[in-house]
Design a protein around this motif. Structure first.
Motif, short mmCIF file in Angstrom:
data_model
loop_
_atom_site.label_atom_id
_atom_site.label_comp_id
_atom_site.label_asym_id
_atom_site.label_seq_id
_atom_site.Cartn_x
_atom_site.Cartn_y
_atom_site.Cartn_z
N VAL A 45 44.63 55.91 53.94
CA VAL A 45 44.43 56.79 52.79
C VAL A 45 44.75 56.06 51.48
CG1 VAL A 45 45.32 58.88 51.65
CG2 VAL A 45 44.81 58.90 54.10
N ILE A 46 45.82 55.28 51.47
CA ILE A 46 46.26 54.64 50.24
C ILE A 46 45.56 53.32 49.98
CG2 ILE A 46 48.28 53.71 49.01
CD1 ILE A 46 48.20 56.78 49.53
N LEU A 47 45.47 52.48 51.01
CA LEU A 47 45.00 51.11 50.84
C LEU A 47 43.51 50.92 51.08
CD1 LEU A 47 47.90 49.28 52.75
CD2 LEU A 47 47.82 49.94 50.33
N GLY A 48 42.91 51.81 51.85
CA GLY A 48 41.52 51.61 52.23
C GLY A 48 41.42 50.75 53.48
N PRO A 49 40.21 50.58 54.02
CA PRO A 49 40.07 49.91 55.31
C PRO A 49 40.48 48.43 55.32
CG PRO A 49 37.92 50.48 54.41
CD PRO A 49 38.94 51.10 53.52
N VAL A 50 40.13 47.69 54.30
CA VAL A 50 40.40 46.24 54.30
C VAL A 50 41.90 45.96 54.27
CG1 VAL A 50 40.09 44.08 53.06
CG2 VAL A 50 38.17 45.67 53.28
N TYR A 51 42.58 46.54 53.30
CA TYR A 51 44.02 46.30 53.18
C TYR A 51 44.80 46.94 54.32
CZ TYR A 51 43.41 44.26 48.56
OH TYR A 51 43.04 43.46 47.52
N ALA A 52 44.30 48.05 54.86
CA ALA A 52 44.96 48.67 56.01
C ALA A 52 44.91 47.74 57.22
CB ALA A 52 44.32 50.02 56.34
N VAL A 53 43.78 47.09 57.43
CA VAL A 53 43.65 46.14 58.53
C VAL A 53 44.55 44.93 58.30
CG1 VAL A 53 42.07 44.56 59.72
CG2 VAL A 53 41.38 46.91 59.28
N VAL A 54 44.59 44.44 57.06
CA VAL A 54 45.48 43.31 56.74
C VAL A 54 46.92 43.70 57.07
CG1 VAL A 54 46.45 41.94 54.84
CG2 VAL A 54 43.98 42.27 55.01
N MET A 55 47.33 44.91 56.65
CA MET A 55 48.67 45.39 56.94
C MET A 55 48.92 45.44 58.46
SD MET A 55 50.38 49.13 56.64
CE MET A 55 49.79 49.48 58.28
N ALA A 56 47.95 45.96 59.20
CA ALA A 56 48.11 46.09 60.65
C ALA A 56 48.20 44.73 61.34
CB ALA A 56 46.95 46.90 61.23
N VAL A 57 47.39 43.77 60.91
CA VAL A 57 47.41 42.43 61.52
C VAL A 57 48.74 41.74 61.26
CG1 VAL A 57 46.40 40.12 61.41
CG2 VAL A 57 44.90 42.11 61.51
N VAL A 150 54.28 64.21 55.77
CA VAL A 150 54.67 63.13 54.86
C VAL A 150 53.59 62.89 53.81
CG1 VAL A 150 55.18 60.66 54.69
CG2 VAL A 150 56.16 62.01 56.55
N LEU A 151 52.37 62.67 54.25
CA LEU A 151 51.28 62.35 53.33
C LEU A 151 50.92 63.54 52.45
CD1 LEU A 151 49.49 60.00 52.53
CD2 LEU A 151 47.84 60.76 54.24
N GLY A 152 51.02 64.73 53.00
CA GLY A 152 50.75 65.92 52.20
C GLY A 152 51.65 65.98 50.97
N ASN A 153 52.89 65.58 51.12
CA ASN A 153 53.82 65.55 49.99
C ASN A 153 53.61 64.32 49.10
OD1 ASN A 153 55.26 68.00 50.40
ND2 ASN A 153 56.25 67.05 52.15
N ASN A 158 52.22 61.78 41.25
CA ASN A 158 51.25 61.10 40.38
C ASN A 158 51.24 59.59 40.54
OD1 ASN A 158 50.20 63.43 39.26
ND2 ASN A 158 51.73 63.50 37.63
N SER A 159 52.42 58.97 40.62
CA SER A 159 52.45 57.51 40.76
C SER A 159 51.84 57.06 42.09
CB SER A 159 53.88 56.97 40.61
OG SER A 159 54.73 57.55 41.57
N PHE A 160 51.96 57.89 43.08
CA PHE A 160 51.34 57.60 44.38
C PHE A 160 49.82 57.65 44.25
CE2 PHE A 160 50.44 58.36 48.88
CZ PHE A 160 51.25 57.41 49.45
N LYS A 161 49.33 58.62 43.50
CA LYS A 161 47.89 58.73 43.27
C LYS A 161 47.36 57.53 42.48
CE LYS A 161 47.77 63.76 43.26
NZ LYS A 161 47.56 64.96 42.43
N GLU A 162 48.17 57.04 41.54
CA GLU A 162 47.78 55.87 40.77
C GLU A 162 47.64 54.64 41.66
OE1 GLU A 162 50.47 55.24 37.51
OE2 GLU A 162 50.22 57.31 36.79
#
Length: 169
Positions: A45-57, A150-153, A158-162
């Motif tokens: 949700v936050i990083l998108g697919p590319v950065y999420a995969v980088v994080m997971a790897v 967790v994510l609902g909150n 606002n800073s999280f949305k940024e």
């Protein structure tokens, strides 16, 4: 892209990696890593697919090297992170991200784990098919329930949305 945005992206991904590494072994059920699913969905949700995969790897490699976790640390998270990110990208809803984690980790990751573990252990056991899928699916369901709260909150901050806007627009 200016230097501040690049640095912020690197810091956010690094924090996500650190949280995944620390939280996954603490909140663990034997054979399941529901916090890894939580982090995959949040990353999708936050990083998108590319950065999420980088994080997971990166997280999977560190968990394998430092915590002695078998290659399941990679097979269980990479496909879920990609699924969570890609379905969020097109669905723009946390429920789509949860479904992407379920498909990626619960189904695809568990099925790919079987030949990987046969290779890793050198043992062929028909029970592998019945071991990984229920555990991976269970972990994604537990992780999705936790993520819902967790994510609902987090999405109300606002800073999280940024930060989300820097990654997924």
């Amino acid at each position: 892209m200016n230097k501040n945005v690049k640095l912020t992206k690197i810091m956010v991904v690094t924090i996500m990696i650190a949280l995944d590494i620390v939280l996954s072994p603490i909140f663990r059920i034997e054979g399941m890593a529901p916090m890894s699913s939580v982090m995959n969905i949040i990353a999708g949700v936050i990083l998108g697919p590319v950065y999420a995969v980088v994080m997971a790897v990166v997280t999977g490699i560190i968990r394998m090297l430092m915590l002695g976790i078998p290659p399941l640390a990679l097979t269980g998270s990479i496909f879920g992170a990609f699924g969570a990110g890609i379905l969020y990208k097109y669905g723009r809803n946390m429920y789509w991200s949860m479904f992407g984690e379920f498909l990626g980790t619960g189904i695809i990751g568990s099925l790919i784990s079987v030949p990987v573990m046969v290779w890793f252990t050198g043992q062929q056991q028909n029970l592998y098919w019945f071991v990984y899928t229920p555990r991976f699916v269970g972990a994604t369901i537990i992780g999705s329930v936790i993520t819902y709260f967790v994510l609902g909150n987090l999405l109300k901050i606002n800073s999280f949305k940024e930060i989300q806007g820097m990654f997924v627009g």
